[in-house]
Write an enzyme that holds these catalytic residues in place. Sequence first.
Site, PDB file in Angstrom:
ATOM      1  CD  GLU A   1      13.890   2.218  53.021  1.00 19.44           C
ATOM      2  OE1 GLU A   1      13.690   1.373  53.921  1.00 19.44           O
ATOM      3  OE2 GLU A   1      15.022   2.479  52.590  1.00 19.44           O
TER       4      GLU A   1
ATOM      5  CB  CYS B   1       8.092   0.289  58.791  1.00 16.65           C
ATOM      6  SG  CYS B   1       9.236   1.627  59.134  1.00 16.65           S
TER       7      CYS B   1
HETATM    8  P1  NAD Z   1       0.641   1.451  50.839  1.00 20.65           P
HETATM    9  O1  NAD Z   1       1.560   0.539  50.105  1.00 20.65           O
HETATM   10  O2  NAD Z   1      -0.794   1.125  50.869  1.00 20.65           O
HETATM   11  O3  NAD Z   1       0.733   2.936  50.230  1.00 20.65           O
HETATM   12  C1  NAD Z   1       1.933   3.664  50.200  1.00 20.65           C
HETATM   13  C2  NAD Z   1       1.821   4.759  49.154  1.00 20.65           C
HETATM   14  O4  NAD Z   1       1.765   4.158  47.863  1.00 20.65           O
HETATM   15  C3  NAD Z   1       0.584   5.645  49.279  1.00 20.65           C
HETATM   16  O5  NAD Z   1       0.950   6.973  49.027  1.00 20.65           O
HETATM   17  C4  NAD Z   1      -0.315   5.120  48.174  1.00 20.65           C
HETATM   18  O6  NAD Z   1      -1.220   6.065  47.670  1.00 20.65           O
HETATM   19  C5  NAD Z   1       0.710   4.748  47.115  1.00 20.65           C
HETATM   20  N1  NAD Z   1       0.264   3.773  46.113  1.00 20.65           N
HETATM   21  C6  NAD Z   1      -0.717   2.847  46.226  1.00 20.65           C
HETATM   22  N2  NAD Z   1      -0.821   2.128  45.094  1.00 20.65           N
HETATM   23  C7  NAD Z   1       0.114   2.614  44.242  1.00 20.65           C
HETATM   24  C8  NAD Z   1       0.517   2.280  42.924  1.00 20.65           C
HETATM   25  N3  NAD Z   1      -0.068   1.296  42.235  1.00 20.65           N
HETATM   26  N4  NAD Z   1       1.531   2.969  42.368  1.00 20.65           N
HETATM   27  C9  NAD Z   1       2.153   3.956  43.047  1.00 20.65           C
HETATM   28  N5  NAD Z   1       1.802   4.326  44.295  1.00 20.65           N
HETATM   29  C10 NAD Z   1       0.805   3.659  44.898  1.00 20.65           C
HETATM   30  O7  NAD Z   1       1.267   1.572  52.281  1.00 20.65           O
HETATM   31  P2  NAD Z   1       0.672   2.340  53.556  1.00 20.65           P
HETATM   32  O8  NAD Z   1      -0.482   1.556  54.065  1.00 20.65           O
HETATM   33  O9  NAD Z   1       0.484   3.778  53.235  1.00 20.65           O
HETATM   34  O10 NAD Z   1       1.880   2.243  54.570  1.00 20.65           O
HETATM   35  C11 NAD Z   1       2.040   1.181  55.479  1.00 20.65           C
HETATM   36  C12 NAD Z   1       3.160   0.284  55.035  1.00 20.65           C
HETATM   37  O11 NAD Z   1       4.341   1.051  54.872  1.00 20.65           O
HETATM   38  C13 NAD Z   1       3.500  -0.786  56.062  1.00 20.65           C
HETATM   39  O12 NAD Z   1       3.776  -2.012  55.432  1.00 20.65           O
HETATM   40  C14 NAD Z   1       4.768  -0.232  56.704  1.00 20.65           C
HETATM   41  O13 NAD Z   1       5.569  -1.215  57.304  1.00 20.65           O
HETATM   42  C15 NAD Z   1       5.425   0.424  55.541  1.00 20.65           C
HETATM   43  N6  NAD Z   1       6.394   1.429  55.975  1.00 20.65           N
HETATM   44  C16 NAD Z   1       7.714   1.196  55.747  1.00 20.65           C
HETATM   45  C17 NAD Z   1       8.655   2.114  56.176  1.00 20.65           C
HETATM   46  C18 NAD Z   1      10.126   1.893  55.935  1.00 20.65           C
HETATM   47  O14 NAD Z   1      10.857   2.859  55.987  1.00 20.65           O
HETATM   48  N7  NAD Z   1      10.584   0.689  55.692  1.00 20.65           N
HETATM   49  C19 NAD Z   1       8.241   3.279  56.832  1.00 20.65           C
HETATM   50  C20 NAD Z   1       6.891   3.483  57.056  1.00 20.65           C
HETATM   51  C21 NAD Z   1       5.972   2.543  56.619  1.00 20.65           C
END
Ligand code: NAD
Length: 499
Positions: free
Chosen positions: A240, A274
Amino acid sequence: MSVTTETGSTTFTSLNPATGDVVGEHPVHDEKAVLEAVQRAKAAAEWWAGLGWKGRRVRLLNFKSAIARNLNEVARVIHEETGKPVGDAVFEAVGAINLLDWAARNAGKVLGPRSVFPGLLAINQKAILEYHPLGVVGVIGPWNYPIYTPMGSIAFALAAGNTVVFKPSEYTPGVGVLLGELMAEAVPEHPVFQVLTGYGETGGALCRAGVNKVAFTGSGPTAKKVMAACAETLTPIVAECGGKDAFIVAGDADLDAAAASALWGAMSNAGQTCTGVERIYVVESVYDEFLGKLTERANKLKAGYEEEGTSFGPITMPRQLDIIERHINDALASGGRAVVGGPESVRRPFVDPVVLVDVPETSSAICEETFGPTVTVSKVKDVDEAIERANATEYGLAATIFSRSRSAIEVARKLRSGMTSINAALAFALIPGLPFGGTGESGFGRIHGADGLREFARAKAITRQRFKTPLDTTTFTRTEKEVEQIVNLMKKLHGKTYR
Ligand code: NAD
């Protein structure tokens, strides 16, 4: 800074993004801790699956009750870790309760055993379809909706009979930890829901720890890393990711309602949604009037923390401020104009509303996810052009169309997005029975609804022979005459021309 740590430290602090105050200190769980948690989850999975639909349902409803009873505390932690207003935090938690309630109540109905018509060739068979749990699901969450968003995976994975290991965002670990405590209160017997705090490395370790599926919510670039890590063990994922959602205003739209809805869709949660509205396309006959109504409303909104009249909070993740600033500057440098706010709206860690017009479609403000309280408004000739421009993006998460016409549903169908709302932005997010998810750079797979339950289960087909038929198709015992009879039957049943 929302998060601070020293290299090699085993704990980290989560900070209030508005005040800089320390909200909590949490362990950085390393690979060993992750492996141990997944082992515990595997051991608990048998007990959890063995409880059956009823046993899990009552426990998950108790988990929901624990969240509801502690709503003020849950909202306080969300408020402090994200900076969003307490009221918004309450509504977010209400959304999570809604999801948990639906998943708990509907899992048996959606995934329980059912009979399937076996078809004429196998009329002597009883055909049974059922859905079994996968085992252990690793959930990796973002910070923008730290309880609602991961709950879309957690509740559905648990209800489908899996145990869950959850890695919340490093910006909102306290919300995750509190959720873990509330679940332990509701289900004290076994660790069916564990929470591991830490950075991306902890999430990476979870992908490699032998879980049976990863439910990832976050940015597209991280989703690709998660997918690559999971590819090593053919571990499936649901992703997502972000969006660049469009909002279309047709010539026959209720413009007051459209302006109010577009503004809320774009600016609530400081645009850190998002499925937030990032691009507005307005049919030229109503463009000026709509823009007037939108800007009038936008001028009344203000970012802040606990001050009177605050509409939304700060930007939770400091590095997002650079992206927001770059998009505003790009838009202005490429010929766009700010009709509300401008570069001066970025008052770190806050950003006041920015409404941009005349922005070229090639600008980063139109092409990339901004994730801030900014929105572009573009004039289009008609709804067809609006659809074309709305779909001209790599993303495909959600969209909105405002129109009084019954044919708005046709517009909704043509928009390349997982969810589309007519006359109320983001309404789908309130309906737990509807699937939620995107396409393209917005990810794949579905959470919420029946599809969200199936995402965390594997289909199992079972047949039971009820009686023997003269023609036994499952042994070598068949004659040429029987084959001839089959040929004749097939010609009669399937050989006609369809018109
Ligand atoms: P992010 O990708 O920076 O981090 C998300 C999660 O992934 C965090 O818990 C982080 O610690 C973890 N992570 C980071 N690197 C990783 C790796 N190499 N392996 C595994 N896990 C890892 O995203 P964010 O800044 O926390 O969230 C914002 C983004 O999320 C925006 O793009 C937003 O649109 C999206 N989002 C999507 C939805 C949806 O349902 N489509 C909902 C909410 C947010």
